[in-house]
Write a protein that holds these residues in place. Structure first.
Motif, short mmCIF file in Angstrom:
data_model
loop_
_atom_site.label_atom_id
_atom_site.label_comp_id
_atom_site.label_asym_id
_atom_site.label_seq_id
_atom_site.Cartn_x
_atom_site.Cartn_y
_atom_site.Cartn_z
N PRO A 21 0.66 -1.23 -0.19
CA PRO A 21 0.01 0.10 -0.08
C PRO A 21 0.84 1.23 0.02
O PRO A 21 1.04 1.75 0.94
N GLY A 23 0.76 4.34 -0.66
CA GLY A 23 0.41 5.70 -0.37
C GLY A 23 0.23 5.74 0.87
O GLY A 23 -0.24 6.80 1.41
N CYS A 24 -0.06 4.54 1.82
CA CYS A 24 -0.21 4.56 3.13
C CYS A 24 0.82 4.20 4.15
O CYS A 24 0.67 4.43 5.23
N CYS A 38 -4.28 8.35 2.97
CA CYS A 38 -3.34 8.01 2.09
C CYS A 38 -3.29 8.76 1.03
O CYS A 38 -4.27 9.40 0.65
N GLN A 43 -1.72 5.04 -4.10
CA GLN A 43 -2.68 4.02 -4.10
C GLN A 43 -3.29 3.25 -5.56
O GLN A 43 -3.63 2.24 -5.71
N GLN A 44 -3.77 4.56 -6.32
CA GLN A 44 -4.37 4.17 -7.33
C GLN A 44 -3.03 3.41 -8.03
O GLN A 44 -3.33 2.45 -8.94
N ARG A 75 -0.82 -5.71 -1.12
CA ARG A 75 -1.28 -4.48 -1.13
C ARG A 75 -2.84 -4.83 -0.44
O ARG A 75 -3.30 -4.05 0.59
N ILE A 79 -4.12 -3.59 3.36
CA ILE A 79 -5.40 -2.57 3.35
C ILE A 79 -6.21 -3.09 4.57
O ILE A 79 -6.63 -2.28 5.51
#
Length: 165
Positions: A21, A23-24, A38, A43-44, A75, A79
């Motif tokens: 993950p 972006g987190c 995030c 994340q995308q 990922r 999450i």
């Protein structure tokens, strides 16, 4: 392609992990987040990469005529404890156990870093890496996880199949 080379060298079961993950992680939260959210663009990117990796591995398996390459969607595994840390016994999935700055997300873990009193209640050890407890959750999903996490099968299924041959 590296994976084809592995097969040519005799590899018959290879677990390929996708990206986590991105972006987190606390490092990104420290640099991009205002309220602990995030980084959506990262994340995308991870959300696009992992299914494409799975598709590529399935295509390669079709060419080889067997389930040689197994995709692990790390990922998706992470999450679950990032969005609901308390369910997994974590007090936070945003702050690293060891680091500096906002979210302990800056710099490396050094003797000058902030250090949490109990690493087992943090989802991240440092600005980038899951804690030992979080890694155990990921390992359990690799071992017994559903097709949401492992494609085309989890490690327990692989071991059971391979023990019969």
């Amino acid at each position: 392609m590296l994976l084809q080379n592995l097969y040519n060298l005799g590899a018959r079961r290879v677990i390929v992990t996708g990206t986590g993950p991105l972006g987190c992680v606390p490092a990104e939260l420290a640099q991009r987040s205002r309220n602990g959210e995030c980084a959506a663009d990262l994340q995308q990117a991870a959300a696009l990469f992992n299914p494409q990796l799975t598709q590529m591995l399935q295509g390669l398996n079709s060419e080889l005529g067997g389930n040689v390459f197994i995709a692990a969607n790390t990922r998706q595994m992470a999450i679950s404890f990032i969005t609901d840390p308390q369910r997994y016994g974590f007090i936070t999935s945003k702050v690293a156990c060891c680091g500096q700055g906002p979210y302990n997300g800056l710099g490396l873990c050094t003797p000058l870093s902030n250090l949490c009193p109990n690493r087992d209640v943090y989802a991240f050890w440092d600005p980038f890496h899951p804690s030992e407890k979080a890694n155990k959750i990921i390992a359990q999903q690799i071992l017994t996880g559903s097709s949401q996490y492992m494609t085309p099968m989890n490690l327990s299924t692989i071991l059971a199949m391979d023990s019969q041959t």
